[in-house]
Design an enzyme around this catalytic site. Structure first.
Site, PDB file in Angstrom:
ATOM      1  N   ARG A  36      37.761  55.576  41.372  1.00 43.47           N
ATOM      2  CA  ARG A  36      37.448  55.828  42.781  1.00 43.47           C
ATOM      3  C   ARG A  36      38.439  55.184  43.744  1.00 43.47           C
ATOM      4  O   ARG A  36      38.478  55.539  44.918  1.00 43.47           O
ATOM      5  CB  ARG A  36      36.034  55.351  43.102  1.00 43.47           C
ATOM      6  CG  ARG A  36      35.818  53.858  42.983  1.00 43.47           C
ATOM      7  CD  ARG A  36      34.375  53.502  43.237  1.00 43.47           C
ATOM      8  NE  ARG A  36      34.146  52.061  43.133  1.00 43.47           N
ATOM      9  CZ  ARG A  36      32.947  51.491  43.234  1.00 43.47           C
ATOM     10  NH1 ARG A  36      31.884  52.251  43.429  1.00 43.47           N
ATOM     11  NH2 ARG A  36      32.811  50.185  43.127  1.00 43.47           N
ATOM     12  N   ILE A  42      40.203  46.436  39.680  1.00 45.09           N
ATOM     13  CA  ILE A  42      40.260  45.185  40.436  1.00 45.09           C
ATOM     14  C   ILE A  42      41.347  44.272  39.890  1.00 45.09           C
ATOM     15  O   ILE A  42      42.120  43.672  40.646  1.00 45.09           O
ATOM     16  CB  ILE A  42      38.896  44.472  40.399  1.00 45.09           C
ATOM     17  CG1 ILE A  42      37.856  45.272  41.182  1.00 45.09           C
ATOM     18  CG2 ILE A  42      39.010  43.058  40.966  1.00 45.09           C
ATOM     19  CD1 ILE A  42      38.173  45.405  42.664  1.00 45.09           C
ATOM     20  N   CYS A  43      41.459  44.158  38.585  1.00 41.06           N
ATOM     21  CA  CYS A  43      42.398  43.213  37.971  1.00 41.06           C
ATOM     22  C   CYS A  43      43.827  43.423  38.468  1.00 41.06           C
ATOM     23  O   CYS A  43      44.465  42.504  38.969  1.00 41.06           O
ATOM     24  CB  CYS A  43      42.354  43.327  36.454  1.00 41.06           C
ATOM     25  SG  CYS A  43      43.533  42.245  35.616  1.00 41.06           S
ATOM     26  N   GLY A 188      34.733  27.753  40.117  1.00 39.18           N
ATOM     27  CA  GLY A 188      35.149  28.392  38.879  1.00 39.18           C
ATOM     28  C   GLY A 188      36.622  28.752  38.990  1.00 39.18           C
ATOM     29  O   GLY A 188      37.320  28.331  39.918  1.00 39.18           O
ATOM     30  N   ALA A 189      37.120  29.565  38.069  1.00 32.31           N
ATOM     31  CA  ALA A 189      38.541  29.906  38.053  1.00 32.31           C
ATOM     32  C   ALA A 189      38.993  30.547  39.358  1.00 32.31           C
ATOM     33  O   ALA A 189      40.042  30.194  39.906  1.00 32.31           O
ATOM     34  CB  ALA A 189      38.839  30.833  36.870  1.00 32.31           C
ATOM     35  N   ALA A 274      33.251  32.160  46.365  1.00 36.40           N
ATOM     36  CA  ALA A 274      33.604  32.322  44.949  1.00 36.40           C
ATOM     37  C   ALA A 274      32.421  31.849  44.120  1.00 36.40           C
ATOM     38  O   ALA A 274      32.514  30.923  43.312  1.00 36.40           O
ATOM     39  CB  ALA A 274      34.862  31.538  44.628  1.00 36.40           C
ATOM     40  N   GLY A 276      30.439  33.573  42.001  1.00 32.10           N
ATOM     41  CA  GLY A 276      30.065  34.449  40.899  1.00 32.10           C
ATOM     42  C   GLY A 276      30.254  35.915  41.239  1.00 32.10           C
ATOM     43  O   GLY A 276      30.747  36.271  42.306  1.00 32.10           O
ATOM     44  N   ASP A 316      33.309  43.631  32.395  1.00 32.09           N
ATOM     45  CA  ASP A 316      32.488  42.853  33.324  1.00 32.09           C
ATOM     46  C   ASP A 316      31.127  43.483  33.559  1.00 32.09           C
ATOM     47  O   ASP A 316      30.163  42.791  33.874  1.00 32.09           O
ATOM     48  CB  ASP A 316      33.203  42.714  34.671  1.00 32.09           C
ATOM     49  CG  ASP A 316      34.425  41.813  34.599  1.00 32.09           C
ATOM     50  OD1 ASP A 316      34.674  41.241  33.521  1.00 32.09           O
ATOM     51  OD2 ASP A 316      35.134  41.689  35.614  1.00 32.09           O
ATOM     52  N   HIS A 451      61.186  22.032  18.530  1.00 34.21           N
ATOM     53  CA  HIS A 451      61.507  20.935  19.445  1.00 34.21           C
ATOM     54  C   HIS A 451      62.777  21.275  20.225  1.00 34.21           C
ATOM     55  O   HIS A 451      63.726  21.793  19.653  1.00 34.21           O
ATOM     56  CB  HIS A 451      61.738  19.650  18.645  1.00 34.21           C
ATOM     57  CG  HIS A 451      62.235  18.502  19.482  1.00 34.21           C
ATOM     58  ND1 HIS A 451      61.386  17.730  20.245  1.00 34.21           N
ATOM     59  CD2 HIS A 451      63.491  18.008  19.685  1.00 34.21           C
ATOM     60  CE1 HIS A 451      62.096  16.804  20.868  1.00 34.21           C
ATOM     61  NE2 HIS A 451      63.379  16.958  20.553  1.00 34.21           N
TER      62      HIS A 451
END
Length: 472
Positions: A36, A42-43, A188-189, A274, A276, A316, A451
């Site tokens: 749509r 969203i991502c 949260g994140a 933010a 949730g 989600d 290393h």
């Protein structure tokens, strides 16, 4: 008229949906995808990707400001807010265009519009309303829902975005002004990443978290380390605090915050919510089809099956962890099950999904926290190694950080791994692979790490669980 019969119709083109569509096409299924807004969901357009572009700008600004520590001269390091936002939107547009190319390459039909479902002969029919309000009906043997989620609001508490003074992630990504004072509700994140971005660009940032620590999903020790780092950078953090209400002025907001039984007023220019997310499950006709919902999320089994014939759901929409890579993996498993490419022995499970927060410092984890591991009743071995003991970290000018491993003392199983510091979001996958491959503590101790790299700390943390680290 375009062909309206498919093997699979995917609704939603985020990382779950478009990856599922590609896998279906690879397996020979005639596939369509409904979107749509913009391809990538969203991502790619308003989440994972553009926020990382913003954070990269903040990181470069930080390096410019601290250039003298590297023997370099940069005079009057500053930023152009419009330029920062423009770059972020350009990155999002590029990735969305990339998804369009992938759809064409894989011969996936893209249907633009808003979808709803109605009972069909086999799987539900998909009705798509286009931009002109005209409906078209599409039929498929299988329908996969990947409609994602959106920012949660709590109107009864006054915690509701208005697009001007109170923002969600969308407005926070395209600010028309740089707020001098910013309140972030939720740690949260998402909340911490925006707090980190705006703090680096000079905002006076206050973070309010309802529970007793920031980054509640992370290991307590790692979260505490990050908390101290953020405060050292100038953030104000209030935990075990509740925002009781927001009073809006002409160009400011006063928040009523309850902390430790006392109430205080915090005046800011802007607020970011933010707190949730809620699933995008409304308007699809799911209730009429008999789809079971749990607090807006669609209930599914390990293969994304909803219990309604021919109807599946991933990402989600189906609940946490709310992560793009989890959605993509679910999509592949679901489609492979539909195509008969896997058997009942391989359902999706959350046990090995890594989590990443792209703040400064970064935070990454996989598996059980130490608190969770203790609750299993198993005897544990915990190993820790600080960044200050790593040559590459010191050379990078990033000596603050910690890597932590948690093993089952009897079996050597890696129960969890947790990190805070520079580039840990790129390191965590090593432990994810170790857990997936069932590598033991001994296997990891016998592995050679190159290393000089930050990855040597992963080795050292394993050695530390046996009390034998080399460089601390």
């Amino acid at each position: 008229m375009a062909d309206q019969q498919f093997d699979l119709i995917v609704i939603g083109s985020g990382p779950g949906g478009y990856v599922a569509a590609i896998r279906a096409s690879q397996l020979g299924m005639k596939t369509a995808i409904v979107e749509r807004e913009s391809l990538g969901g969203i991502c790619l357009n308003w989440g994972c990707i553009p926020t990382k572009a913003l954070l990269r700008s903040a990181e470069v600004l930080h390096l410019a400001k601290t250039a003298s520590a590297y023997g370099l001269k940069v005079e009057k390091a500053d930023f152009d807010l419009d330029g920062v936002v423009k770059r972020s939107r350009g990155v999002a547009a590029q990735l969305s265009g990339g998804v369009k190319h992938l759809m064409k390459k894989n011969k996936i039909t893209v249907i633009e519009g808003e979808a709803r479902l109605e009972k069909g002969a086999n799987a539900p029919d998909v009705i798509v309303k286009d931009a002109k309000g005209k409906d078209a009906t599409y039929k498929a043997k299988h329908v996969l829902l990947a409609t994602g989620a959106r920012a949660r609001a709590i109107p009864q508490a006054g915690l509701e975005p208005d697009g001007k003074l109170v923002w969600t992630y969308r407005e926070a990504m395209v600010p028309n002004v740089m707020p001098k004072r910013l309140l972030v509700i939720g740690s949260g994140a998402i909340g911490i990443e925006f707090a980190s971005f705006y703090n680096e660009l000079g905002s006076d940032v206050t973070v309010v978290e309802a529970v007793d620590r920031i980054l509640p999903a992370e290991d307590k020790e790692i979260a505490a380390f990050a908390h101290k780092a953020f405060e050292k950078q100038g953030m104000t953090i209030k935990t075990a605090a509740q925002v009781k209400g927001l009073k809006k002025g002409k160009d400011s907001v006063t928040a009523e915050v309850s902390v430790g039984g006392k109430t205080e007023q915090i005046e800011v220019d802007r607020v970011i919510l933010a707190i949730g997310i809620v699933a995008n499950s409304e308007g699809l006709g799911l209730e009429k089809l008999g789809v079971k919902l749990d607090r807006t999320h669609v209930v599914v089994d390990g293969f994304g099956r909803t219990g309604v014939k021919g109807l599946y759901a991933i990402g989600d929409l189906t609940g946490g962890p709310w992560l793009a890579h989890k959605a993509s993996h679910e999509g592949v498993i679901c489609v492979e099950k539909i195509a008969g490419a896997i058997d009942e022995a391989h359902p999706f499970d959350n046990w090995n999904v890594p989590g990443c927060t792209y703040s400064h410092p970064q935070v990454a984890s996989v598996g059980l926290t130490e608190e969770e591991a203790k609750k299993t009743g198993k005897k544990l071995k915990v190993g820790k190694f600080p960044f200050i003991g790593n040559g590459k970290a010191i050379a990078l000018g990033e000596p603050e950080g910690l890597v932590k491993t948690i093993f089952d003392a009897e079996t050597g199983e890696l129960l969890g791994a947790h990190m805070v510091g520079a580039e840990v979001t790129e390191l965590i996958q090593g432990y994810v692979i170790a857990r997936e491959g069932e590598l033991t503590e001994e296997d990891l101790m016998h592995t050679i790490f190159p290393h000089p790299t930050l990855s040597e700390m992963m080795h050292e943390a394993v050695l530390a669980s046996e009390g034998r680290p080399m460089h601390i």
